[in-house]
Structures are given as structure tokens and as C-alpha cells.
Design an enzyme around this catalytic site. Structure first.
Site, short mmCIF file in Angstrom:
data_model
loop_
_atom_site.label_atom_id
_atom_site.label_comp_id
_atom_site.label_asym_id
_atom_site.label_seq_id
_atom_site.Cartn_x
_atom_site.Cartn_y
_atom_site.Cartn_z
N CYS A 161 0.82 -1.21 0.00
CA CYS A 161 0.00 0.00 0.00
C CYS A 161 0.85 1.26 0.00
CB CYS A 161 -0.89 0.02 1.23
SG CYS A 161 -1.85 -1.46 1.44
N ARG A 218 5.15 -0.19 -6.33
CA ARG A 218 5.14 -0.97 -5.09
C ARG A 218 4.15 -2.14 -5.17
NH1 ARG A 218 7.14 1.83 -0.72
NH2 ARG A 218 5.73 0.69 0.64
N ASN A 273 -1.72 2.10 5.85
CA ASN A 273 -0.83 1.01 5.42
C ASN A 273 -0.54 0.15 6.66
OD1 ASN A 273 -0.67 2.35 3.02
ND2 ASN A 273 1.51 2.82 3.15
N GLY A 274 -0.44 -1.15 6.50
CA GLY A 274 -0.13 -2.02 7.63
C GLY A 274 -1.31 -2.92 7.96
N LYS A 293 14.29 -14.93 -9.99
CA LYS A 293 14.06 -13.87 -10.97
C LYS A 293 13.11 -14.36 -12.05
CE LYS A 293 15.07 -11.21 -9.52
NZ LYS A 293 15.58 -10.60 -8.34
N GLU A 341 9.38 -14.98 -10.70
CA GLU A 341 8.56 -13.85 -10.27
C GLU A 341 8.10 -12.98 -11.43
OE1 GLU A 341 10.29 -10.92 -7.56
OE2 GLU A 341 12.26 -11.26 -8.42
N LYS A 383 6.69 -4.36 -4.02
CA LYS A 383 8.10 -4.02 -3.98
C LYS A 383 8.63 -4.05 -2.56
CE LYS A 383 12.05 -2.72 -5.62
NZ LYS A 383 12.86 -3.81 -6.16
O1 M6R Z 1 13.63 -4.55 0.26
P1 M6R Z 1 14.20 -5.91 0.60
O2 M6R Z 1 15.53 -6.12 0.00
O3 M6R Z 1 14.18 -6.19 2.06
O4 M6R Z 1 13.19 -6.92 -0.09
C1 M6R Z 1 13.32 -8.29 0.12
C2 M6R Z 1 12.48 -9.08 -0.85
O5 M6R Z 1 11.12 -8.78 -0.69
C3 M6R Z 1 12.86 -8.78 -2.32
O6 M6R Z 1 14.22 -9.00 -2.55
C4 M6R Z 1 12.04 -9.66 -3.27
O7 M6R Z 1 12.38 -10.99 -3.12
C5 M6R Z 1 12.23 -9.21 -4.72
N1 M6R Z 1 10.95 -9.15 -5.39
C6 M6R Z 1 13.07 -10.14 -5.51
O8 M6R Z 1 13.24 -9.73 -6.82
#
Ligand code: M6R
Length: 615
Positions: free
Chosen positions: A2, A27, A107-108, A492, A495, A610
Site C-alpha cells: 500500500c 510498489r 498502510n499495515g 528472478k 517472479e 516491492k
Molecule cells: O527490500 P528488501 O531487499 O528487504 O526486499 C526483500 C524481498 O522482498 C525482495 O528481494 C524480493 O524478493 C524481490 N521481489 C526479488 O526480486
């Protein structure tokens, strides 16, 4: 996940909020809405819709046709990523209180919402949505005694869980109140106007001067003034942070997708990660944010690493660095598991928390748990001023610029570069000689060039992507440093292309997954010129014997690999410890082009966000 944007000032808030919501699209979200306020006691205008911000824009132009030229100088907007209740118009934010005089975005997750909701229902309130958030609007109205901040503070005392909230009321047409506990709120300080957002991407077009709220803070913002206090109404002061991101960093700059732009940025982002930090003469690295001198570093005996997703894979490479280069005992945990399993943390343990966004809830929880147990905590983050960066105690920034594509790319190679420097710095307080240190530092310094050379292979990678884009399953295999690279390659691909992909240690295939191999299941084998290559070549033979096509990522000029495998992506030669960088860039390009050929929404894959701010 969010996103929140709020505006108060002389301009029409609709444009500023909608453009801020566009900046937050990366996001991940499934519905959006806006609440606007005109003047005292005039009904708030509410527009919400499932779908994209463009759908919200259409809904706004229907609700407020051009001839309606009122200037709404106060408003809040939201992008929702559904947790409680399906993505539809009713569940979209903002939510209104019973009288319609208060609007909130949240958010949350409110963990005690069911309890609060049933009490409010007994008191005669009716609920329109299935969300956990709507209780906040009703509670604020119930607690209101003429002071909006007071009502928000009283509501916060009843909420359990995590929140970043922004609130407006038709009774206060010149004020936004926002608060945070566990979910970020940043405040952009401009001349004569104030912008509040959950993410600085929505702010940096207007100002580079930003204040980040801490947990428990409440801000009352007008166009010309801000006032921050605690829930108990004790004034607090928060430092202003200068954000040196440029608006061009959050635009595609001619690329079809942010992900492709970010893959191509890597020669520069790796250079930024190492700039000014490599001390070639001393054979070490100087990471000023670490705030540890060699004596303190020598006292650290054990490194624990906690991270999620791609950052976790970078952390696996980091674990190998601490063991191989620094000879230190090191372990890596998925951040959620780190906290859930009550880890043993001693005073000589340093927790390294890795997070691109600096807001990942599980990683933040690990940071807090490690602090609780008295460990030194070091954060490796990209987003300046993010919660993990601030709470860690000491840390190192990646300086990679904003990463907008949901699939993390440039953050990974910068994280690996920072971890290499960190391990070398620790190693130099131990057994690593100055000469060996110099050689490693030199190897790191040529990484931007090596990244460029991998990207130059893109046309070959596109041809391979075209050949395999129709596959339904993929395996990635590797050993040693190539094992985390195999996990990252598979993550990669799955996803962004929605192809089922699994990463395995090359030796593990024969313990089960080999049963799935056949002519339609390609295997990506990571075999740069490193000592473990010879064993992985044996594993490739096993795959070939089951008719699985093998795509190798290997070192330039390796004819053994070329003659054994169906397709090869060559990377330039480099020292073994740095191979995860070029290999991963090749994997990113392969995944990107497969997803592009399949027509997938690369920057915002389904179901993904994100920044994962829920546990
Ligand atoms: O912001 P962060 O590095 O803590 O995020 C961790 C994961 O959510 C993030 O790396 C996620 O796996 C990505 N979508 C991978 O491409």
C-alpha cells in the site's frame, strides 16, 4: 504494498496526489482512492476504484468534471494491496467515518481489528468494508473532542499491529494528521506546502528535504507548519534528511521497463557502491557508516545475516565471504525465521541485516530482536532514511538510486559488492595479508567494466530467451558461490515470467528433482571457471542423459562447456569470489527477455509488492 500520499497547500491537491500515486505504482497495488477537502464543514469528496491509477483518474474526472473548477487544497490518496477483503471499490481506501467528516488511509495491519469492530458494532456503528482499516475512521470520530491530533492519538492507543496513517477532516480543512507505528511515513518540507507520503518517490519531485517519522510519532501538518509529538503529546524533533535522488532516477528514461533500465544501470551502480571505499594501497575497504574501528571489528567473532528474497541470496554470498575471506563463523537466516526461532546471539555477534527498501517487516523484526539480545546490528540498505537504516545502529548504503522494478536487480549486485568490501575489511583485522587484500580490492574495482561486458551479450541472451520462452519449468544449478546465484536466477525467472523455476545445489538434483527432467525442462547450469566447475560438469552430463536441454553460463572461451551444452552465455573471466555478479546479471537478462517475450507485466508482477511491510 500500500502507498499513501497527502497534500496540504495552495495548489490543487488532486494533481499532486494522483501524480504521487503514480510514483508509488511500482510498489504493487490493486485499487486506489482519494479523499478531498474544500472548506470548513463541507462534505469530503471521496473517489475510489479497483484497478489502476488510470482507472482512478477516469473516476475522478467523472466525479469532478472540468466545469467543477474548485481547488481542493487538502487531500489524501492511497494505493491498496489487499490483505483483509478482496480488491474492490468498497474495500479501497480512503475510508470514511460514520458522519463522513473524517477520512483515513492506512498502510499495515490492525491486528485487533476484529475485537474493535465488534465493539463498535455493539455501539451502533455500521461497517461498509471488509478491511481492518475502517475501524480507524470510526475510532477517530468517536475520540474526537475538537482536536484532530488528540483524536488520532487516542485512537493509536487502542490499535494493535502496524500502521502508517494519514487523516483529514472537513472540520479542519487546512490540516493533515499522520502517524506511524511500523509502517513508514515521510514528510516533504516545501515552501508553503507540505506533502506526506509512505515513500519518498512521491515526494522528491517537489523537495529533497524530508523528515522521517519514528514509531509512535504523530505529525500535524499545515501548508506552512509541522508539529511532531508522541502519542502522549510530548513534542519531539526529528532531523531533516537531504535525499539526493533525482527525478530522472524514477523515470524509465527510454527503456521499455524499469527492470531493463535497472539491469543496464549496473556498471554505474556497482561503481557507486565501491566509489571512495576501496583503499587499494592498504588492501582494505573503508565503509564509514560502519562506525567500527579495526579494534572493534577484531572483537566481533561471529556474523549472523538476516534478509528476505533477493537480499537473502546476496546474504548467502556474504556468508561465504565471511567464511572464505575473513575466516569468521557466519550464518544466514531468512529474516522471519531468525526472529521466530529464538536465535542464539552473543555480545560478540554482529547481525548484518540486508534490505534494499529498508522497510521489509521480517528483516526489521530481526533487527529489533538482535538489538533486544544485545548484538551489534549493521544494516545494508539502499533507501536512505528507511526504517532499517535508521534502527540498525550502523550501516552501509548501496547508493544504487531508487529500484522501481519489483524484481530486484541492481540492488543485488550492489549488496554483493558491499558484502565483499565488508568481508575484506573484517579479514584485514585478522589473517588477510595486505597483498592478498590489494589483489581482492583490485578485482572489485574492475567489476563495473565486467558488468558492462555481460550486458553487451544481450543480443545472444535474447536469442536463447526466444528458444526457451515457451517452457513451463526450469531448473537452475550451481555449487559454491554459484549455489546462491542458482537460487537467485530461479527467483528472478519465476517472479516475472510466471514459469515454475527452482534453484538447486548441482549435487542435489540427483536426490529427487532429477525425476522431473525431460526434453521440455531446461536446466540453467552455472559453470564459470572455478574449482567446483568440474563436478558441475558431471551434473550437466546427468541432465543431458535425461534429455534436458542445458543452458550454461560459463567463462569466455570455455570450449568444454560449449561442446557439452545446448546454449551458452559467456561472461568475462574474474576471480571466483566475484562470479556471482556477472552470472547474476546474465540471469537477470535471461529472465527479463523470457518474461517480455511471454508478454508479462514485468515491473509489477501479479501478487507481488516491492516493499513487503507485513510479516
Ligand atoms: O527490500 P528488501 O531487499 O528487504 O526486499 C526483500 C524481498 O522482498 C525482495 O528481494 C524480493 O524478493 C524481490 N521481489 C526479488 O526480486
Amino acid at each position: 504494498m500500500c502507498g499513501i500520499v497527502g497534500y496540504v497547500g495552495p495548489r490543487n491537491s488532486i494533481n499532486i496526489i494522483v501524480s504521487g500515486l503514480h510514483r508509488l505504482e511500482y510498489r504493487g497495488y490493486d485499487s486506489a482512492g482519494i479523499a478531498l477537502c474544500l472548506k470548513n464543514n463541507e462534505k469530503l469528496v471521496l473517489v475510489k476504484t479497483p484497478g489502476k491509477i488510470s482507472d482512478l483518474e477516469t473516476a475522478i474526472s467523472k466525479a469532478l468534471p472540468v466545469k467543477d473548477n474548485r481547488t481542493f487544497t487538502l487531500g489524501i490518496g492511497h494505493t491498496r494491496w489487499a490483505t483483509h477483503g478482496v480488491p474492490n471499490q468498497v474495500n479501497a481506501h480512503p475510508h470514511l467515518s460514520r458522519s463522513g467528516e473524517f477520512a483515513i488511509v492506512h498502510n499495515g495491519i490492525i491486528e485487533n481489528y476484529a475485537d474493535l469492530k465488534s465493539r463498535l458494532i455493539k455501539q451502533g456503528y455500521t461497517f461498509k468494508s471488509d478491511t481492518d482499516s475502517e475501524v480507524i475512521a470510526h475510532l477517530i470520530e468517536q475520540c474526537y473532542e475538537g482536536n484532530l491530533k488528540g483524536a488520532v492519538a487516542a485512537t493509536m492507543e487502542r490499535l494493535e499491529g502496524t500502521y502508517g496513517i494519514a487523516v483529514i477532516s472537513s472540520k479542519h480543512p487546512d490540516t493533515i494528521v499522520a502517524a506511524r507505528k511500523g509502517s513508514p511515513i515521510a514528510v516533504g518540507i516545501c515552501d508553503g506546502e507540505t506533502i506526506i507520503a509512505s515513500d519518498i518517490s512521491a515526494i522528491i519531485n517537489y523537495t529533497k528535504q524530508v523528515i522521517f517519522l519514528n514509531d509512535g510519532d504523530i505529525i500535524t501538518a499545515t501548508a506552512s507548519n509541522i508539529d511532531i509529538s508522541s502519542v502522549k503529546n510530548i513534542p519531539v524533533s526529528r532531523e531533516m534528511t537531504h535525499i539526493d535522488w533525482d527525478i530522472r532516477d524514477i523515470e524509465k528514461g527510454g527503456y521499455e521497463h524499469f527492470m531493463l533500465k535497472e539491469i543496464h544501470e549496473q556498471p554505474l551502480t556497482i561503481a557507486n557502491a565501491i566509489r571512495g571505499r576501496l583503499m587499494e594501497a592498504e588492501g582494505t575497504a573503508k565503509l564509514s557508516g560502519m562506525q567500527m574501528d579495526p579494534r572493534e571489528m577484531a572483537r566481533i567473532d561471529r556474523i549472523a545475516i538476516a534478509a528476505c528474497g533477493t537480499s537473502y541470496h546476496a546474504g548467502m554470498v556474504g556468508k561465504y565471504y565471511f567464511e572464505d575471506i575473513a575466516g569468521m563463523s557466519s550464518e544466514i537466516q531468512q529474516a522471519a525465521e531468525f526472529r521466530d526461532r529464538n536465535p542464539i546471539i552473543q555480545r560478540d555477534t554482529c547481525l548484518v541485516a540486508i534490505s534494499q527498501s529498508g522497510e521489509t517487516a521480517d528483516t526489521l523484526a530481526a533487527v529489533r530482536e538482535a538489538h533486544q539480545k544485545g548484538a551489534t546490528v549493521l544494516g545494508i540498505c539502499n533507501v536512505v532514511g528507511s526504517t532499517i537504516a535508521r534502527e540498525a545502529g550502523c550501516g552501509v548504503y548501496l547508493h544504487a538510486g531508487p529500484e522501481i522494478g519489483v524484481a530486484s536487480t541492481k540492488a543485488f549486485t550492489s549488496q554483493v559488492s558491499v558484502l565483499a568490501m565488508l568481508a575484506i575489511a573484517f579479514a584485514r583485522t585478522r589473517r588477510l595479508s595486505v597483498n592478498a587484500g590489494r589483489e581482492m580490492i583490485h578485482q572489485l574495482s574492475v567489476m563495473p567494466k565486467i558488468a558492462e561486458q555481460v550486458i553487451a551479450q544481450e543480443s545472444i541472451i535474447i536469442k536463447i530467451a526466444e528458444k526457451y520462452a515457451g517452457s513451463r519449468d526450469f531448473f537452475y544449478i550451481g555449487r559454491g558461490y554459484m549455489y546462491p546465484a542458482a537460487l537467485e536466477g530461479a527467483l528472478k525467472l519465476k517472479e516475472i515470467s510466471y514459469i515454475h523455476a527452482e534453484g538447486y545445489h548441482a549435487s542435489e538434483l540427483k536426490h529427487g528433482p532429477i525425476a522431473l527432467l525431460e526434453k521440455n525442462v531446461p536446466v540453467v547450469a552455472l559453470v564459470p571457471n572455478v574449482p567446483a566447475k568440474i563436478k558441475t560438469m558431471g551434473n550437466i552430463q546427468e541432465c543431458k542423459a535425461r534429455n534436458a536441454p542445458v543452458i550454461a553460463i560459463a567463462t569466455e572461451g570455455d570450449n568444454d562447456v560449449r561442446s557439452l551444452c545446448d546454449d551458452v552465455i559467456f561472461i568475462p573471466p574474474c576471480d571466483e569470489f566475484l562470479t556471482p555478479i556477472p552470472v547474476t546479471i546474465a540471469e537477470q537478462l535471461l529472465a527479463y527477455h523470457i518474461a517480455r517475450i511471454r508478454g508479462c507485466p514485468i515491473d509489477q508482477p501479479r501478487n507481488l509488492a516491492k516493499s513487503v511491510t507485513v510479516e
